[in-house]
Design a protein around this motif. Sequence first.
Motif, short mmCIF file in Angstrom:
data_model
loop_
_atom_site.label_atom_id
_atom_site.label_comp_id
_atom_site.label_asym_id
_atom_site.label_seq_id
_atom_site.Cartn_x
_atom_site.Cartn_y
_atom_site.Cartn_z
N ASP A 1 30.40 36.79 -34.81
CA ASP A 1 31.32 36.71 -33.67
C ASP A 1 30.62 37.10 -32.36
O ASP A 1 30.84 36.49 -31.32
CB ASP A 1 32.52 37.64 -33.90
CG ASP A 1 33.47 37.12 -34.96
OD1 ASP A 1 33.39 35.94 -35.31
OD2 ASP A 1 34.31 37.92 -35.44
N GLU A 2 29.79 38.13 -32.45
CA GLU A 2 29.13 38.64 -31.24
C GLU A 2 28.06 37.70 -30.71
O GLU A 2 27.94 37.48 -29.51
CB GLU A 2 28.51 40.02 -31.54
CG GLU A 2 27.79 40.66 -30.37
CD GLU A 2 28.72 41.13 -29.27
OE1 GLU A 2 28.25 41.35 -28.15
OE2 GLU A 2 29.96 41.25 -29.54
N TYR A 3 27.28 37.13 -31.62
CA TYR A 3 26.11 36.34 -31.21
C TYR A 3 26.26 34.85 -31.48
O TYR A 3 25.31 34.09 -31.26
CB TYR A 3 24.85 36.88 -31.89
CG TYR A 3 24.53 38.30 -31.49
CD1 TYR A 3 23.90 38.58 -30.27
CD2 TYR A 3 24.87 39.38 -32.30
CE1 TYR A 3 23.62 39.89 -29.89
CE2 TYR A 3 24.60 40.69 -31.93
CZ TYR A 3 23.97 40.94 -30.72
OH TYR A 3 23.70 42.24 -30.34
N ARG A 4 27.43 34.41 -31.95
CA ARG A 4 27.73 33.02 -32.25
C ARG A 4 26.81 32.43 -33.32
O ARG A 4 26.73 31.22 -33.49
CB ARG A 4 27.68 32.15 -30.98
CG ARG A 4 28.62 32.60 -29.85
CD ARG A 4 30.08 32.39 -30.26
NE ARG A 4 31.02 32.97 -29.31
CZ ARG A 4 31.63 32.29 -28.34
NH1 ARG A 4 31.38 31.01 -28.19
NH2 ARG A 4 32.49 32.90 -27.55
N ALA A 5 26.08 33.28 -34.01
CA ALA A 5 25.19 32.87 -35.10
C ALA A 5 24.66 34.13 -35.75
O ALA A 5 24.86 35.24 -35.24
CB ALA A 5 24.04 32.01 -34.58
N LEU A 6 23.97 33.96 -36.87
CA LEU A 6 23.31 35.08 -37.55
C LEU A 6 21.80 34.93 -37.36
O LEU A 6 21.17 34.08 -37.98
CB LEU A 6 23.66 35.09 -39.05
CG LEU A 6 25.12 35.36 -39.40
CD1 LEU A 6 25.33 35.20 -40.90
CD2 LEU A 6 25.56 36.74 -38.93
N HIS A 7 21.25 35.74 -36.47
CA HIS A 7 19.80 35.71 -36.24
C HIS A 7 19.10 36.40 -37.40
O HIS A 7 19.57 37.43 -37.90
CB HIS A 7 19.46 36.39 -34.92
CG HIS A 7 19.98 35.65 -33.71
ND1 HIS A 7 19.30 34.61 -33.13
CD2 HIS A 7 21.13 35.79 -32.99
CE1 HIS A 7 19.98 34.15 -32.09
NE2 HIS A 7 21.10 34.84 -32.00
N ASP A 8 17.97 35.86 -37.80
CA ASP A 8 17.27 36.42 -38.95
C ASP A 8 16.88 37.88 -38.72
O ASP A 8 16.89 38.70 -39.64
CB ASP A 8 16.06 35.57 -39.34
CG ASP A 8 15.10 35.32 -38.19
OD1 ASP A 8 15.38 35.76 -37.06
OD2 ASP A 8 14.06 34.67 -38.43
N ARG A 9 16.57 38.24 -37.47
CA ARG A 9 16.20 39.62 -37.19
C ARG A 9 17.38 40.58 -37.43
O ARG A 9 17.20 41.72 -37.86
CB ARG A 9 15.67 39.76 -35.76
CG ARG A 9 16.68 39.44 -34.66
CD ARG A 9 16.03 39.46 -33.26
NE ARG A 9 17.01 39.18 -32.22
CZ ARG A 9 17.75 40.09 -31.62
NH1 ARG A 9 17.65 41.37 -31.98
NH2 ARG A 9 18.61 39.77 -30.68
#
Length: 600
Positions: free
Chosen positions: A67-75
Amino acid sequence: MNHPKPTKEVKAVAVATADDLRETIRRKSKLKGRQADDASVAEVRQLIGDAPHRRDLLIENLHKLNDEYRALHDRHLVALAKEMNLPMAEVYEVATFYHHFEVVRGNDPVADITVRVCDGIACELAGAQNLLAKLPSILGNPKVKVIAAPCVGRCEQAPVAVVHQYPVLFATTDKVKAAVGNQLTTQPMAKDDASFDPAALAEQGVSPQGENQAVSPDYVGYESYRAQGGYALAKEIHEGKKDAESVIKAMESSGLRGLGGAGFPAGRKWRIVKDQAAPKLMAVNIDEGEPGTFKDRTYLERDPHRFLEGLLIAANVVGIDACYIYLRDEYHGCRELLEKELAKLKANPPFPIPNIELRRGAGAYICGEESAMIESIEGKRGEPRMRPPYIAQVGLFGRPTLEHNFETLYWVRDIISRGPEWFSSYGRHDRKGLRSFSVSGRVKKPGVKLAPAGITIQELIDEYCGGMQDGHQFYGYLPGGASGGILPATMNDIPLDFDTLQPYGCFIGSAAVMVFSDKDKARDMALNVMHFFEHESCGQCTPCRVGTGKAAKLMQSKTWDQETLEDLATVMIDASICGLGQAAPNPIRCITKYFPEEIQ
C-alpha cells in the motif's frame, strides 16, 4: 590380520589457532545471501512496528508495504524477512503467490496508479475488452498501468474498472479518465445511520437499479444497529436465557445450508465442532471470488452487524475462543467499514466477546476453498490441504475450526428470532428456504434477488429481472458461477437449489446466475471461465495447473478436439486436490453435451 604396532610418541600438529577458530565461527554465523540495508529496515519498521512479529501476520505486513510503495521492492522483502525472522525464500514465495502483490527488483519503475479492468463474463458482455483496448492510449500516461483483472465482485454494475482502490461503476473511458485525472484512488466512506431489514426484502430484489448507484451505499452502523434491537438476541444466548441445544435445533430445523457453495447443513456443522476439544477457532470466508458472485458484498456494505451478531451467536453456542474474518482484497470499502465497526464493537461490547481479527486477502480465487483460506490466514501460500483430517478437527493453527461463509452467518439472527419455520416456509417446486441469487448478464435488472429456493431460471428472469434486455433472446445460463456449468435456455424449468442440478452436470454453488443471449456464444462463456481457472490455479497439482492451460488452448480452435478435451477433463476431475481442478471441466462437458453445434 596384521595390525601396526603403536608408536611410542604421538606428535601434536597445530591445525588452527584459537583466533582462526573464532574467525571461522564468525564467518559461518553470518547470514548467507543478500543482507538487509539499514534504510530498508527502518522503512519496514516504521510500517510494521518493532519485533517480535507473529508469523501469521506476514501477508498483513506485505499489504502495508504494498500500500505504501505501490509494489513490493526486493530490498523491503529482505528487510521484512530479517524483522520477522523468516527465511527470505519463504517471504518471497508468499509474496509472489498472490496476484495483488507486485515484486520489483532494484530501481525498476513502479506505476503511480494501476487501473484494473474486470474481464469476467458480465463485464466482458458489457464491453470490458473495448475498455482494455482503448484506455492505455486515452490515459496516455506511462505511470498509469492498465491491466485485465478477474471478477471483482460487482457484476451487477458491469463493466467495472478499479482505479487503485476506487471502483468505477458502469465504466466508460471518460469515467475512468476522470477518476484518474481527479486522483480518485480510494473508496469513500458511507454514512452509518441507515435502516436495513433483509427479511422485509424476501421475494424481492435487494440491489438498487440504474447507473447512478452509490459506490458506497449508506449502512447500519453500530449505534443504529443497537438502537434497532441489534445484539439483544446474542446477549440472551450469552446469558443463558436461550440454551445452546435449542439454538442448534432451530438451525437444523430451518434447513439452512452453507451459502458459500458447498451447502453443508449449518446446524450439523455447529454440532460437530461443538463436540471437539477446546480451544476452538472460527474462520469466516468472505473471499467471494467465484465469478458472478456479489451477494456477500451487497449485504455487508449495508448491514455488517447482522453478520457480526450471527458470528457471535455461533461462537457462543459452539464455544469458540477466537474468530478470523477473511475478506477479499477487492472489497476495499467493505474492509474500511468492517475495521471501523469492529473497533466500535470491541470498544463497547454488549457482553464479553471473543477475539475477532480481520484478515485481508491478496487476490487469489483459490482462497475461497476453506483449507486454502486457512493457509492464507496463517500467512502462507493459499494452497489447499489434503483431507482428512477435516478442518472441523484440525483446522486453523491446528485447532478444531468452525468455517462459515458470510451469508450463512448473516441469516442466523433472523432464523432464531423469527423461528426456523420463517426461513423454511419459503420455496418453490418442493424446495425450502430463501436463496440470494447474484444475477448478471443480459437481463434488464441485474442484482441480488432474495428469491425462494427452487425457483427456475425462467421465473427468476421474468419475475425478478424484468425480462431480457431489449433485442436479446434468452439463449443460455450459468447457474452457479464459473464452476457451476452451462445450460441452454431450453432447460429453463430446473429448480435452482442444492442437489437439483447435479444430474445435468452442473451445481448451484454460490447461486451466481449469469445469463447470456442469442447475441452470444456459449463456447465463449466456457473459454472465458477456463482462462480464469488457468489464471487462478494455485499450481500445487499438475492435472489442474497443466490441464486448465491445455484445455484453454484447445478450446480456442473452431472445431474442438473433443476426445483430448474429455481425457483432460477426466484426469482433472480424478486427480486434482481441490474443487477448482475438479470443477474446471464442467464448462467443457456442458458445451459438448448441450451446445454441440457451436464446436463442430
